[in-house]
Design a protein around this motif. Structure first.
Motif, short mmCIF file in Angstrom:
data_model
loop_
_atom_site.label_atom_id
_atom_site.label_comp_id
_atom_site.label_asym_id
_atom_site.label_seq_id
_atom_site.Cartn_x
_atom_site.Cartn_y
_atom_site.Cartn_z
N UNK A 1 65.22 20.76 13.48
CA UNK A 1 64.31 21.28 12.47
C UNK A 1 63.72 20.12 11.69
N UNK A 2 62.56 20.37 11.10
CA UNK A 2 61.86 19.33 10.35
C UNK A 2 61.05 19.98 9.24
N UNK A 3 61.04 19.34 8.09
CA UNK A 3 60.26 19.83 6.96
C UNK A 3 58.82 19.37 7.13
N UNK A 4 57.90 20.34 7.22
CA UNK A 4 56.48 20.06 7.39
C UNK A 4 55.74 20.46 6.10
N UNK A 5 54.54 19.95 5.88
CA UNK A 5 53.77 20.36 4.69
C UNK A 5 53.56 21.88 4.62
N UNK A 6 53.47 22.52 5.78
CA UNK A 6 53.21 23.96 5.81
C UNK A 6 54.48 24.80 5.80
N UNK A 7 55.66 24.18 5.95
CA UNK A 7 56.91 24.93 5.96
C UNK A 7 57.99 24.23 6.76
N UNK A 8 59.05 24.97 7.08
CA UNK A 8 60.18 24.42 7.82
C UNK A 8 60.04 24.75 9.30
N UNK A 9 59.94 23.71 10.13
CA UNK A 9 59.78 23.88 11.57
C UNK A 9 61.15 23.94 12.25
N UNK A 10 61.32 24.92 13.12
CA UNK A 10 62.52 25.05 13.96
C UNK A 10 62.08 24.99 15.42
#
Length: 233
Positions: free
Chosen positions: A146-155
């Motif tokens: 997972x990674x924190x993106x400007x638009x939200x949390x990516x899984x």
């Protein structure tokens, strides 16, 4: 040739020492054969590529501009992933039928269209369930990050689930997985499942507000996945 009494006494004293040495050497050799052979750790490269159903034009237009992938990337319907992991990392889960291998992954890359995203490895893990988590009829292998993106949390997850009818107990050698240990790389790539659609790549970006509707959700079982010893980058 004649020997003195002193020579005979000296030779007699040497015999027990020699016999003791031979007995010790034989014991060490036997013990070394009896000990389990521990295979050397290996770095594995897991790779997959395939297609997904591209969002419709109106769906693409509604996506935020800071998503991480452009509309043209998503319109291609093409994606791939690659993971490097260490196959001897110990598990950390307390469930006797679940192995959570945190720290095993050395790199995790996702490509959609012409955009490449390298995910943080401190948020990545391999999770092996041999009928654990309260679901004895379900086995699974998950390679996730997972990674924190400007638009939200990516899984992002490469998921394989072998699910049998309720009441079936797959724990132990009964199913595809004999236990919750790290399986061979060939199984991490292609585990036997009851349904071909139960092997899929999943991408989800959750909204920062906690809204249960994801910003973006992609999933596809139309992938070719392979694994083998990693070579130098």
């Amino acid at each position: 040739m004649q020997f003195s009494t002193q020579d005979r006494t000296h030779r007699t004293r040497q015999r027990p020492k020699a016999a003791s040495f031979l007995l010790t050497a034989a014991f060490v050799l036997t013990a070394s054969i009896a000990m389990p052979q521990i295979s050397a750790a290996a770095e594995i490269k897991l790779s997959g590529s395939g297609t997904f159903k591209a969002p419709k034009a109106e769906q693409l237009a509604a996506l935020p501009t800071d998503l991480g992938f452009s509309q043209s990337d998503l319109a291609t319907g093409s994606w791939s992933f690659s993971v490097r992991y260490e196959d001897s990392t110990p598990g950390v889960d307390l469930d006797p039928y679940v192995g959570r291998y945190v720290g095993a992954i050395r790199s995790f890359r996702l490509v959609i269209g012409s955009t490449t995203l390298d995910l943080p490895i401190d948020q990545a893990a391999i999770v092996i369930s041999d009928g654990g988590g309260g679901f004895p009829n379900r086995e699974s292998i998950r390679v996730e990050a997972k990674a924190l993106m400007p638009s939200g949390l990516l899984h992002l997850s490469w998921v394989q689930v072998n699910q049998q009818p309720k009441g079936t107990d797959l724990r132990g050698p009964a199913g595809a997985l004999p236990n919750d240990a790290m399986p061979p790389s060939t199984m991490v790539a292609n585990m036997a499942t009851a349904n071909p659609s139960d092997r899929f790549l999943e991408l989800r970006i959750d909204r920062p507000s906690g809204d249960p509707r994801p910003v973006l959700y992609l999933s596809s079982s139309k992938l070719t996945v392979t694994a083998g010893p990693a070579t130098a980058p």
